[in-house]
Design a protein around this motif. Structure first.
Motif, PDB file in Angstrom:
ATOM      1  N   ASN A  53     -26.395 -12.996  22.107  1.00 60.00           N
ATOM      2  CA  ASN A  53     -26.506 -13.953  21.020  1.00 60.00           C
ATOM      3  C   ASN A  53     -25.140 -14.109  20.372  1.00 60.00           C
ATOM      4  O   ASN A  53     -24.617 -13.169  19.768  1.00 60.00           O
ATOM      5  CB  ASN A  53     -27.545 -13.477  19.994  1.00 60.00           C
ATOM      6  CG  ASN A  53     -27.702 -14.471  18.853  1.00 60.00           C
ATOM      7  OD1 ASN A  53     -27.708 -15.684  19.068  1.00 60.00           O
ATOM      8  ND2 ASN A  53     -27.822 -13.966  17.640  1.00 60.00           N
ATOM      9  N   TYR A 105     -16.318 -21.715  14.230  1.00 56.46           N
ATOM     10  CA  TYR A 105     -16.965 -22.354  15.372  1.00 56.46           C
ATOM     11  C   TYR A 105     -15.968 -22.881  16.396  1.00 56.46           C
ATOM     12  O   TYR A 105     -16.257 -22.912  17.592  1.00 56.46           O
ATOM     13  CB  TYR A 105     -17.957 -23.431  14.908  1.00 56.46           C
ATOM     14  CG  TYR A 105     -19.283 -22.786  14.597  1.00 56.46           C
ATOM     15  CD1 TYR A 105     -20.144 -22.444  15.637  1.00 56.46           C
ATOM     16  CD2 TYR A 105     -19.648 -22.438  13.306  1.00 56.46           C
ATOM     17  CE1 TYR A 105     -21.345 -21.801  15.392  1.00 56.46           C
ATOM     18  CE2 TYR A 105     -20.843 -21.792  13.043  1.00 56.46           C
ATOM     19  CZ  TYR A 105     -21.686 -21.480  14.084  1.00 56.46           C
ATOM     20  OH  TYR A 105     -22.868 -20.834  13.842  1.00 56.46           O
ATOM     21  N   GLN A 131     -27.847 -18.533  20.788  1.00 57.02           N
ATOM     22  CA  GLN A 131     -27.067 -18.925  19.630  1.00 57.02           C
ATOM     23  C   GLN A 131     -28.015 -19.050  18.460  1.00 57.02           C
ATOM     24  O   GLN A 131     -29.198 -19.333  18.626  1.00 57.02           O
ATOM     25  CB  GLN A 131     -26.366 -20.255  19.942  1.00 57.02           C
ATOM     26  CG  GLN A 131     -25.225 -20.636  19.033  1.00 57.02           C
ATOM     27  CD  GLN A 131     -25.706 -21.338  17.788  1.00 57.02           C
ATOM     28  OE1 GLN A 131     -26.808 -21.878  17.752  1.00 57.02           O
ATOM     29  NE2 GLN A 131     -24.893 -21.305  16.742  1.00 57.02           N
ATOM     30  N   ALA A 160     -24.712 -24.744  20.602  1.00 55.26           N
ATOM     31  CA  ALA A 160     -25.986 -24.451  21.265  1.00 55.26           C
ATOM     32  C   ALA A 160     -26.282 -25.492  22.341  1.00 55.26           C
ATOM     33  O   ALA A 160     -26.708 -25.156  23.451  1.00 55.26           O
ATOM     34  CB  ALA A 160     -27.113 -24.398  20.236  1.00 55.26           C
ATOM     35  N   ALA A 173     -25.901 -22.788  25.122  1.00 54.37           N
ATOM     36  CA  ALA A 173     -26.965 -21.795  24.942  1.00 54.37           C
ATOM     37  C   ALA A 173     -28.186 -22.115  25.795  1.00 54.37           C
ATOM     38  O   ALA A 173     -28.556 -23.279  25.971  1.00 54.37           O
ATOM     39  CB  ALA A 173     -27.357 -21.707  23.474  1.00 54.37           C
TER      40      ALA A 173
END
Lengths: 426, 261
Positions: free
Chosen positions: A121, A146, A196, A207, A211
């Motif tokens: 994660n 980010y 995520q 994501a 993800a």
């Protein structure tokens, strides 16, 4: 709608309720041995859950009234997969406070030990207590975190690709410039599955791009439907149909009757100081709730104040869904809101197995969720109740698997194949 | 005194154990009470499996096993991981082996002073939260007495680490620490810093020196412990005849103040 639910459990130490450590005669060192964790993992496996999830903060929090986690999540993943056959483990690790090559090799070198049952994660770390443990004055702001995360993940995936090829890797991005040869080789599922959790705009972009699963916070059904549709449409546009699997947090307090469940909840809450829940509420409203009269509504100017994402100690995604939820409670008193706000970060259901199974089915069939990240009031007993009394009802409804048909986490959650050439070992 | 041996698994043996091959696990199980500890990741930079992860997974399958994780400063020995992260996972290994964990610092990929400071920081973190604080006093609603939990506030040449660790001291106080040394300078510096040393230079001598016995297979594992008596039971420190070890951090600030009753 997928055929079956994706079900994970957020194994939060003694339990999701702050006073869970007070139940039974657990002892202060129960989280440091095997018994508690392995009993919980075996209950997860009995309920045919896909994975056990660990959040993480690389910093100490005050252990009163709620003790935090005392073991490192990737280490716990090794223990739990060593003691089970099927269930996966998803460990959180920060993209802000790790080295991408070191973490890539450690995750893949652990995935090999788990037999391909590890998930990562990706978290960017907003807890302000963390930065000082890593020699920096403050966390980078959300936008920068980010941007770092995107480059960090690209670097990690470059190392994992190298592990499938001849070991040589090279990556040059905005923040990381790496080149070398890795000794690590691919695992049974190629490499760890990516998850995520951030619900901010940049978090959802990440994501959509990388993800296979996301942990979200959704308090209302319509918003959950819309958010899942938008996220999966964004991923589909990038060639990733059906991904990422969306699993909102769901807090559960299970009783054989509604009264029993409510009494269990009330008992646990009565053991925590009044201002603990008010403190949690303060973080999302951006105002010290302990200063508010308990039997009056929250003043309009507080609820409608603009929100500064860098000034508050909560995640952006949580704040966004909370905003909708609180709008429906503008006339509720602070006391009522605190009681309903019992999830501390997730929707909460206090009730019978039937009511919980019906609710899960309703959200699943409405397209609000691919499954849930379950948070039980206390471990392992809450999870044992879920496995023995809720899981069979979900199976009877035809929305939960009846056996593990897979051996890796990637296959269990129906994640996409690994990128590029065939990465799977042996 | 003669210590029970530290057996350093080869990459092939690590892979066999990671794959849970029955003969490898059986050999380890039958040897586990006679060896000092199984050393994983002993070769700098050459591990296919993560030593901490494999060590912990094995403790779930071989009760009583003692494990030393090599490349303890970072996977692959590149010296790139933050001390806070390394301290956490090594202490997790010690907790989950029930006080039978150790750390072998290789110090590759970085200058000696940086390695020494790294180990010092890691040990301070290991000692920042006393285990006795975990009282779980239901009547008072106090899970832990916080008046012994200290921020380490370390500010050195190479590292700045402020907080306490989020994990208490282990059943043996702190993990057994071992440093590979290749020079007289390193040997002197290691004197008060670590429990044991592995001498990479044959001209060096030390009372704290311990040898790593390489084992390449299940069969070699059995041979290495053949004829040995059972090691003392209990923690890894007890097995190796090492004293309990703590660092005094009472001059550092409290992390949370005293617990509220």
């Amino acid at each position: 709608m997928p055929e079956h639910l994706t079900l994970n459990v957020n194994l939060q130490g003694f339990g999701q309720r702050p006073a869970a450590w007070q139940l039974g005669d657990r002892g202060g060192d129960a989280l440091l041995g095997h018994e508690h964790w392995i009993a919980s993992a075996k209950a997860a496996e009995r309920g045919l859950l896909d994975a056990i999830f660990f959040a993480d903060q690389p910093a100490a929090g005050n252990p009163n009234p709620r003790p935090g986690s005392q073991l490192e999540p990737i280490a716990l993943a090794a223990l739990l997969t060593g003691a089970t056959e099927h269930v996966g483990v998803i460990a959180s690790a920060s993209s802000t406070y790790n080295d991408p090559v070191e973490l890539a090799e450690r995750l893949l070198g652990t995935d090999v030990v788990t037999g391909g049952r590890l998930g990562w994660n990706i978290v960017t770390t907003y807890n302000p207590n963390v930065s000082g443990n890593f020699g920096v004055a403050s966390n980078p702001d959300r936008a920068t975190r980010y941007r770092i995360a995107a480059d960090f993940v690209a670097a990690v995936r470059t190392v994992w690709q190298a592990a499938a090829d001849d070991g040589r890797y090279e990556h040059e991005g905005e923040f990381f410039r790496i080149a070398g040869t890795t000794p690590v080789r691919s695992s049974a599922q190629g490499h760890p599955v990516l998850f995520q959790a951030g619900g901010s705009g940049p978090g959802r972009d990440l994501a959509a791009r990388v993800a296979d699963g996301v942990f979200t916070v959704e308090l209302t059904l319509p918003k959950a439907i819309r958010n899942r549709r938008e996220l999966q449409a964004a991923a589909a546009a990038l060639g990733r149909p059906g991904l990422p699997k969306v699993t909102p947090g769901l807090s559960l307090v299970i009783g054989s009757t509604e009264e029993e469940a409510r009494a269990r909840f009330d008992d646990l809450e009565s053991r925590v100081p009044d201002d603990y829940a008010l403190g949690a509420l303060s973080n999302v409203i951006g105002h010290d709730a302990r200063t508010l009269p308990l039997d009056e509504p929250i003043p309009t100017e507080i609820l409608d104040a603009p929100w500064d994402p860098d000034a508050h100690a909560t995640s952006a995604g949580y704040r966004l869904t909370f905003q909708d939820w609180i709008q429906e409670r503008r006339r509720s008193t602070v006391r009522e809101i605190v009681r309903d706000f019992g999830g501390y970060g997730a929707r909460i259901i206090i009730g019978t197995p039937e009511r919980i199974a019906d609710d899960i089915e309703r959200w699943f069939r409405a397209g609000a969720a691919d499954g849930f990240n379950l948070m039980l009031d206390a471990f392992p007993e809450g999870l044992e109740l879920f496995a023995d009394h809720v899981a069979p009802l979900l199976q009877a409804k035809g929305i939960h698997k009846r056996e593990y048909g897979t051996t890796t986490l990637r296959d269990a959650i129906g994640a996409g194949p690994v990128r590029g050439r065939a990465l799977r070992a042996g | 005194m003669s210590r029970p041996p530290l057996l350093a698994a080869s990459e092939a043996l690590e892979r066999a154990l990671a794959a849970r091959e029955p003969d490898a696990l059986a050999a380890l199980e039958s040897a586990s009470d006679r060896l000092g500890a199984l050393v994983l990741g002993a070769r700098p930079g050459a591990s296919v499996v993560d030593p901490v992860a494999l060590g912990i997974a094995l403790t779930a399958q071989v009760p009583g096993l003692a494990v030393v994780a090599g490349n303890a400063d970072s996977f692959g020995g590149s010296g790139t991981d933050a001390p806070y992260n390394a301290a956490r996972r090594l202490l997790s290994l010690d907790h989950l082996s029930l006080g039978r964990g150790g750390a072998l610092f290789a110090g590759t990929g970085e200058p000696l002073p940086r390695t020494l400071e790294r180990i010092r920081v890691i040990r301070e973190l290991w000692n920042s939260w006393p285990r006795e604080s975990l009282v779980a006093d239901v009547a008072r609603g106090v899970f832990a007495e916080t008046d012994g939990i200290r921020r380490i506030e370390h500010t050195g040449e190479h590292f700045s680490v402020l907080g306490s660790l989020n994990s208490p001291t282990s059943l043996q106080g702190e993990p057994v620490s071992i440093l590979r040394v290749g020079s007289a300078e390193a040997l002197v510096a290691a004197e008060d810093l670590v429990d044991l040393v592995v001498l990479d230079d044959p001209s060096l001598r030390s009372e704290r020196a311990i040898e790593l016995v390489p084992v390449d297979s299940a069969a070699e594992l059995a041979v290495a412990v053949a004829g040995l008596a059972a090691a003392p039971s209990g923690t890894l420190r007890a097995r190796l005849g090492l004293p309990e070890r703590t660092l005094d951090l009472s001059d550092r600030p409290l992390a949370f103040g005293a617990a509220r009753a």
